[in-house]
Write a protein that holds these residues in place. Structure first.
Motif, PDB file in Angstrom:
ATOM      1  N   UNK A 257       0.837  -1.200   0.000  1.00  0.00           N
ATOM      2  CA  UNK A 257       0.000   0.000   0.000  1.00  0.00           C
ATOM      3  C   UNK A 257       0.871   1.248   0.000  1.00  0.00           C
ATOM      4  N   UNK A 258       0.308   2.353  -0.455  1.00  0.00           N
ATOM      5  CA  UNK A 258       0.998   3.640  -0.459  1.00  0.00           C
ATOM      6  C   UNK A 258      -0.042   4.729  -0.211  1.00  0.00           C
ATOM      7  N   UNK A 259      -0.022   5.295   1.006  1.00  0.00           N
ATOM      8  CA  UNK A 259      -0.997   6.338   1.357  1.00  0.00           C
ATOM      9  C   UNK A 259      -0.331   7.705   1.443  1.00  0.00           C
ATOM     10  N   UNK A 260       1.008   7.706   1.280  1.00  0.00           N
ATOM     11  CA  UNK A 260       1.734   8.967   1.436  1.00  0.00           C
ATOM     12  C   UNK A 260       2.172   9.210   2.875  1.00  0.00           C
ATOM     13  N   UNK A 261       1.712   8.367   3.807  1.00  0.00           N
ATOM     14  CA  UNK A 261       2.139   8.462   5.207  1.00  0.00           C
ATOM     15  C   UNK A 261       3.094   7.297   5.462  1.00  0.00           C
ATOM     16  N   UNK A 262       4.404   7.601   5.473  1.00  0.00           N
ATOM     17  CA  UNK A 262       5.404   6.528   5.510  1.00  0.00           C
ATOM     18  C   UNK A 262       5.281   5.599   6.698  1.00  0.00           C
ATOM     19  N   UNK A 263       4.982   6.159   7.884  1.00  0.00           N
ATOM     20  CA  UNK A 263       4.999   5.279   9.057  1.00  0.00           C
ATOM     21  C   UNK A 263       3.786   4.341   9.032  1.00  0.00           C
ATOM     22  N   UNK A 264       2.640   4.849   8.582  1.00  0.00           N
ATOM     23  CA  UNK A 264       1.455   3.988   8.435  1.00  0.00           C
ATOM     24  C   UNK A 264       1.717   2.914   7.369  1.00  0.00           C
ATOM     25  N   UNK A 265       2.261   3.342   6.236  1.00  0.00           N
ATOM     26  CA  UNK A 265       2.525   2.402   5.133  1.00  0.00           C
ATOM     27  C   UNK A 265       3.514   1.326   5.554  1.00  0.00           C
ATOM     28  N   UNK A 266       4.568   1.727   6.281  1.00  0.00           N
ATOM     29  CA  UNK A 266       5.571   0.745   6.726  1.00  0.00           C
ATOM     30  C   UNK A 266       4.938  -0.312   7.622  1.00  0.00           C
ATOM     31  N   UNK A 267       4.045   0.120   8.506  1.00  0.00           N
ATOM     32  CA  UNK A 267       3.388  -0.822   9.418  1.00  0.00           C
ATOM     33  C   UNK A 267       2.567  -1.845   8.633  1.00  0.00           C
ATOM     34  N   UNK A 268       1.715  -1.344   7.739  1.00  0.00           N
ATOM     35  CA  UNK A 268       0.837  -2.247   6.975  1.00  0.00           C
ATOM     36  C   UNK A 268       1.665  -3.124   6.038  1.00  0.00           C
ATOM     37  N   UNK A 269       2.650  -2.527   5.363  1.00  0.00           N
ATOM     38  CA  UNK A 269       3.446  -3.299   4.395  1.00  0.00           C
ATOM     39  C   UNK A 269       4.320  -4.353   5.063  1.00  0.00           C
ATOM     40  N   UNK A 270       4.765  -4.077   6.298  1.00  0.00           N
ATOM     41  CA  UNK A 270       5.527  -5.089   7.039  1.00  0.00           C
ATOM     42  C   UNK A 270       4.632  -6.285   7.355  1.00  0.00           C
ATOM     43  N   UNK A 271       3.405  -6.020   7.780  1.00  0.00           N
ATOM     44  CA  UNK A 271       2.443  -7.116   8.022  1.00  0.00           C
ATOM     45  C   UNK A 271       2.219  -7.917   6.733  1.00  0.00           C
ATOM     46  N   UNK A 272       2.067  -7.214   5.612  1.00  0.00           N
ATOM     47  CA  UNK A 272       1.807  -7.893   4.336  1.00  0.00           C
ATOM     48  C   UNK A 272       3.024  -8.706   3.882  1.00  0.00           C
ATOM     49  N   UNK A 273       4.216  -8.186   4.132  1.00  0.00           N
ATOM     50  CA  UNK A 273       5.435  -8.930   3.767  1.00  0.00           C
ATOM     51  C   UNK A 273       5.574 -10.186   4.618  1.00  0.00           C
TER      52      UNK A 273
END
Length: 235
Positions: free
Chosen positions: A140-156
């Motif tokens: 995901x990419x919402x433009x909010x790096x810390x939110x995106x990192x959290x969600x993308x880490x879960x997805x990875x």
């Protein structure tokens, strides 16, 4: 509509040129996208899913509805198994008019972010000469790096679990995921019934394949998006 938030979802078949039954794969993909368009329709889709370039497809989901973009990606991924897909979800506004029948020609922040993410995934794969997970990535990419990192880490991390499944474990886990995504509460009994096996067999498989951790991680990633973008209203 100005000020509204959307989820632009772009998907892509990995290594499509080397797939022998390419026409059959595209037909299956077209059928699945049509099914989603008919089911989610005006309620959750700002623009229906459409195949754009042979192996790529996109759609525009309204934020705040009942169709989570991560679940949308995983539903398509499950339906297309064993074909490998990668997905990028861009979250943001739209700057052009939206054709509700198809997400082509629509432009704006949401699509720019999805495209940027898709390019990142592809360049990562080229750099490491492997897909990020054997089953393709969801980012995901919402433009909010810390939110995106959290969600993308879960997805990875959930992707790493998914990659390790045997054929049978995968079949059971994907069925459980489908049940979890389509119903408010996940039930092993429902999955067992649909697979024609006992609930004990499902339970044993979920434990040995870390699928419960997988389902928990996927559910949490989806929930983070629902909480931020409101299930039933835009922030």
């Amino acid at each position: 509509k100005m000020g509204e938030v959307y989820f632009a979802l772009i998907g892509d078949i990995i290594g499509s040129r080397s797939i022998e039954s390419r026409a059959e794969i595209q037909r299956r993909l077209g059928d699945k996208l049509r099914e989603i368009n008919e089911r989610e329709g005006d309620k959750n889709l700002a623009a229906g899913f459409v195949i754009t370039l042979g192996d790529e497809f996109q759609g525009l989901i309204r934020a705040g509805g009942s169709f989570n973009p991560i679940y949308a990606a995983l539903e398509i991924k499950n339906a297309m198994y064993p074909v490998k897909l990668r997905f990028a979800i861009g979250i943001g506004g739209m700057s052009t008019d939206i054709d509700p029948n198809m997400a082509i020609g629509a432009d704006g922040e949401a699509f720019h972010r999805a495209r940027e993410s898709m390019n990142l995934v592809r360049s990562y794969e080229r750099l490491h000469s492997v897909p990020r997970e054997g089953d393709g990535a969801v980012r995901i990419n919402s433009g909010d790096n810390s939110f995106d990192d959290t969600v993308n880490t879960l997805l990875t991390l959930t992707g790493v679990i998914r990659k390790a499944w045997t054929e049978r474990q995968g079949e059971i886990a994907r069925k459980c995921l489908d049940c979890m995504m389509s119903e408010a509460a996940f039930s092993q009994t429902e999955a067992a019934k649909e697979l024609g096996i006992t609930q004990g067999t499902v339970s044993k498989s979920l434990n040995s394949s870390n699928a419960l951790a997988y389902l928990g991680g996927v559910g949490m990633a989806a929930r983070l998006i629902d909480e931020r973008y409101g299930n039933g209203g835009n922030e």
